[in-house]
Design a protein around this motif. Structure first.
Motif, PDB file in Angstrom:
ATOM      1  N   PRO A 145      -1.030  -6.932  -8.666  1.00 13.42           N
ATOM      2  CA  PRO A 145       0.122  -6.529  -7.845  1.00 13.42           C
ATOM      3  C   PRO A 145      -0.318  -5.589  -6.729  1.00 13.42           C
ATOM      4  CG  PRO A 145       0.101  -5.277  -9.879  1.00 13.42           C
ATOM      5  CD  PRO A 145      -1.016  -6.304  -9.981  1.00 13.42           C
ATOM      6  N   PRO A 146       0.402  -5.589  -5.628  1.00 11.69           N
ATOM      7  CA  PRO A 146       0.125  -4.594  -4.585  1.00 11.69           C
ATOM      8  C   PRO A 146       0.334  -3.187  -5.146  1.00 11.69           C
ATOM      9  CG  PRO A 146       1.542  -6.338  -3.752  1.00 11.69           C
ATOM     10  CD  PRO A 146       1.441  -6.525  -5.230  1.00 11.69           C
ATOM     11  N   PRO A 147      -0.249  -2.182  -4.525  1.00 11.84           N
ATOM     12  CA  PRO A 147      -0.115  -0.812  -5.057  1.00 11.84           C
ATOM     13  C   PRO A 147       1.315  -0.281  -4.933  1.00 11.84           C
ATOM     14  CG  PRO A 147      -1.244  -0.798  -2.940  1.00 11.84           C
ATOM     15  CD  PRO A 147      -1.052  -2.228  -3.317  1.00 11.84           C
ATOM     16  N   VAL A 148       1.589   0.750  -5.720  1.00 15.93           N
ATOM     17  CA  VAL A 148       2.877   1.447  -5.640  1.00 15.93           C
ATOM     18  C   VAL A 148       2.974   2.082  -4.258  1.00 15.93           C
ATOM     19  CG1 VAL A 148       4.210   3.372  -6.595  1.00 15.93           C
ATOM     20  CG2 VAL A 148       2.910   1.867  -8.121  1.00 15.93           C
ATOM     21  N   ILE A 149       4.140   1.984  -3.623  1.00 16.64           N
ATOM     22  CA  ILE A 149       4.269   2.491  -2.249  1.00 16.64           C
ATOM     23  C   ILE A 149       4.743   3.937  -2.182  1.00 16.64           C
ATOM     24  CG2 ILE A 149       4.550   0.242  -1.190  1.00 16.64           C
ATOM     25  CD1 ILE A 149       7.587   0.737  -1.174  1.00 16.64           C
ATOM     26  N   ASN A 150       5.347   4.429  -3.266  1.00 20.31           N
ATOM     27  CA  ASN A 150       5.781   5.824  -3.364  1.00 20.31           C
ATOM     28  C   ASN A 150       6.710   6.254  -2.214  1.00 20.31           C
ATOM     29  OD1 ASN A 150       5.875   8.111  -4.871  1.00 20.31           O
ATOM     30  ND2 ASN A 150       4.025   9.020  -3.981  1.00 20.31           N
ATOM     31  N   LYS A 151       7.800   5.544  -2.059  1.00 21.64           N
ATOM     32  CA  LYS A 151       8.819   5.881  -1.055  1.00 21.64           C
ATOM     33  C   LYS A 151       9.986   6.596  -1.742  1.00 21.64           C
ATOM     34  CE  LYS A 151       7.168   3.668   2.574  1.00 21.64           C
ATOM     35  NZ  LYS A 151       6.867   4.259   3.842  1.00 21.64           N
ATOM     36  N   SER A 152      10.801   7.257  -0.966  1.00 19.79           N
ATOM     37  CA  SER A 152      11.941   7.996  -1.537  1.00 19.79           C
ATOM     38  C   SER A 152      12.898   7.057  -2.274  1.00 19.79           C
ATOM     39  CB  SER A 152      12.679   8.764  -0.445  1.00 19.79           C
ATOM     40  OG  SER A 152      13.167   7.866   0.526  1.00 19.79           O
ATOM     41  N   LYS A 156      15.430   4.970  -7.005  1.00 24.77           N
ATOM     42  CA  LYS A 156      16.641   4.197  -7.304  1.00 24.77           C
ATOM     43  C   LYS A 156      16.333   2.715  -7.567  1.00 24.77           C
ATOM     44  CE  LYS A 156      20.571   5.490  -6.157  1.00 24.77           C
ATOM     45  NZ  LYS A 156      21.867   5.529  -5.546  1.00 24.77           N
ATOM     46  N   CYS A 157      15.067   2.354  -7.489  1.00 20.23           N
ATOM     47  CA  CYS A 157      14.670   0.952  -7.675  1.00 20.23           C
ATOM     48  C   CYS A 157      14.752   0.572  -9.150  1.00 20.23           C
ATOM     49  CB  CYS A 157      13.253   0.745  -7.156  1.00 20.23           C
ATOM     50  SG  CYS A 157      12.627  -0.942  -7.391  1.00 20.23           S
ATOM     51  N   SER A 158      15.192  -0.644  -9.416  1.00 22.64           N
ATOM     52  CA  SER A 158      15.290  -1.120 -10.802  1.00 22.64           C
ATOM     53  C   SER A 158      13.908  -1.262 -11.453  1.00 22.64           C
ATOM     54  CB  SER A 158      16.057  -2.435 -10.857  1.00 22.64           C
ATOM     55  OG  SER A 158      15.477  -3.390 -10.021  1.00 22.64           O
ATOM     56  N   TYR A 159      12.841  -1.275 -10.679  1.00 25.13           N
ATOM     57  CA  TYR A 159      11.478  -1.393 -11.197  1.00 25.13           C
ATOM     58  C   TYR A 159      10.787  -0.025 -11.303  1.00 25.13           C
ATOM     59  CZ  TYR A 159      11.768  -6.437 -10.394  1.00 25.13           C
ATOM     60  OH  TYR A 159      12.127  -7.753 -10.421  1.00 25.13           O
ATOM     61  N   TYR A 160      11.527   1.056 -11.120  1.00 25.08           N
ATOM     62  CA  TYR A 160      10.929   2.393 -11.080  1.00 25.08           C
ATOM     63  C   TYR A 160      10.065   2.662 -12.316  1.00 25.08           C
ATOM     64  CZ  TYR A 160      10.399   7.437 -10.854  1.00 25.08           C
ATOM     65  OH  TYR A 160       9.870   8.703 -10.813  1.00 25.08           O
ATOM     66  N   GLU A 161      10.611   2.447 -13.492  1.00 25.12           N
ATOM     67  CA  GLU A 161       9.862   2.737 -14.719  1.00 25.12           C
ATOM     68  C   GLU A 161       8.629   1.846 -14.837  1.00 25.12           C
ATOM     69  OE1 GLU A 161      12.139   3.030 -18.298  1.00 25.12           O
ATOM     70  OE2 GLU A 161      13.752   4.059 -17.252  1.00 25.12           O
ATOM     71  N   PHE A 162       8.741   0.634 -14.350  1.00 27.97           N
ATOM     72  CA  PHE A 162       7.609  -0.282 -14.392  1.00 27.97           C
ATOM     73  C   PHE A 162       6.452   0.251 -13.537  1.00 27.97           C
ATOM     74  CE2 PHE A 162       5.100  -3.998 -13.584  1.00 27.97           C
ATOM     75  CZ  PHE A 162       5.196  -4.730 -14.747  1.00 27.97           C
ATOM     76  N   CYS A 163       6.765   0.836 -12.397  1.00 27.88           N
ATOM     77  CA  CYS A 163       5.736   1.302 -11.468  1.00 27.88           C
ATOM     78  C   CYS A 163       5.217   2.695 -11.794  1.00 27.88           C
ATOM     79  CB  CYS A 163       6.290   1.293 -10.036  1.00 27.88           C
ATOM     80  SG  CYS A 163       6.609  -0.367  -9.406  1.00 27.88           S
ATOM     81  N   TYR A 164       6.064   3.567 -12.329  1.00 27.07           N
ATOM     82  CA  TYR A 164       5.685   4.974 -12.445  1.00 27.07           C
ATOM     83  C   TYR A 164       5.469   5.463 -13.875  1.00 27.07           C
ATOM     84  CZ  TYR A 164       6.634   5.322  -7.506  1.00 27.07           C
ATOM     85  OH  TYR A 164       6.595   5.161  -6.157  1.00 27.07           O
TER      86      TYR A 164
END
Length: 165
Positions: A145-152, A156-164
């Motif tokens: 997958p592309p890297p996490v973009i770490n935007k504000s 609120k993204c539904s994938y937040y827990e998946f990425c962080y």
């Protein structure tokens, strides 16, 4: 095959696009997505909703079309990510043109805000969309997958827990 959601996610977050393309779906956990679907379903209720055009290359689901005025309507909850909405509608106009359906314009409706913005497709947009489609194929066919973009808006993204997590 590319669809309107892929175009939206491409401009939002390429990692989100990659996960979604692999059927890793987290949107069902998002209250914002649920509210957006309700707004779309109950706005402009006299119009036929969700008009689909699908072929081997593209799949689009337009909220509704005004054939007499040649306008494609897209209904959104808010304009916070307006650029994504604009590119999604431009993609719809692009697909219509590929099908020989010419002369349409777009209108993004924000019923809660009681506002709408017009969208047109330029020659420069057509070139950009072709490049974006090529880039989308490259992203979704990538092994990692592309890297996490770490935007504000990641919080609120539904994938937040998946990425962080």
């Amino acid at each position: 095959m590319v669809n309107g959601v892929y175009i939206n996610y491409y401009f939002h977050c390429k990692r989100h696009l990659w996960l979604f393309a692999r059927n890793i779906r987290m949107e069902h956990n998002s209250e914002d997505v649920f509210i957006g679907k309700l707004i779309s379903a109950y706005s402009f209720d006299r119009r036929r909703h969700e008009i689909q055009i699908v072929d081997d290359e593209d799949a689009i689901v337009m909220d509704f079309i005004d054939k007499n005025r040649k306008v494609v309507h897209e209904i959104k909850k808010s304009n916070k990510l307006e650029e994504l909405h604009i590119w999604q509608v431009k993609y719809y106009l692009y697909v219509l043109e590929k099908k020989g359906i010419m002369g349409f314009k777009g209108l993004i409706n924000y019923p809660k805000q009681k506002r709408a913005i017009k969208v047109e497709l330029s020659d420069e947009d057509r070139t950009t969309i072709k490049e974006v489609i090529d880039d989308i194929h490259e992203i979704i066919n990538s092994v990692k997958p592309p890297p996490v973009i770490n935007k504000s808006y990641c919080k609120k993204c539904s994938y937040y827990e998946f990425c962080y997590c």
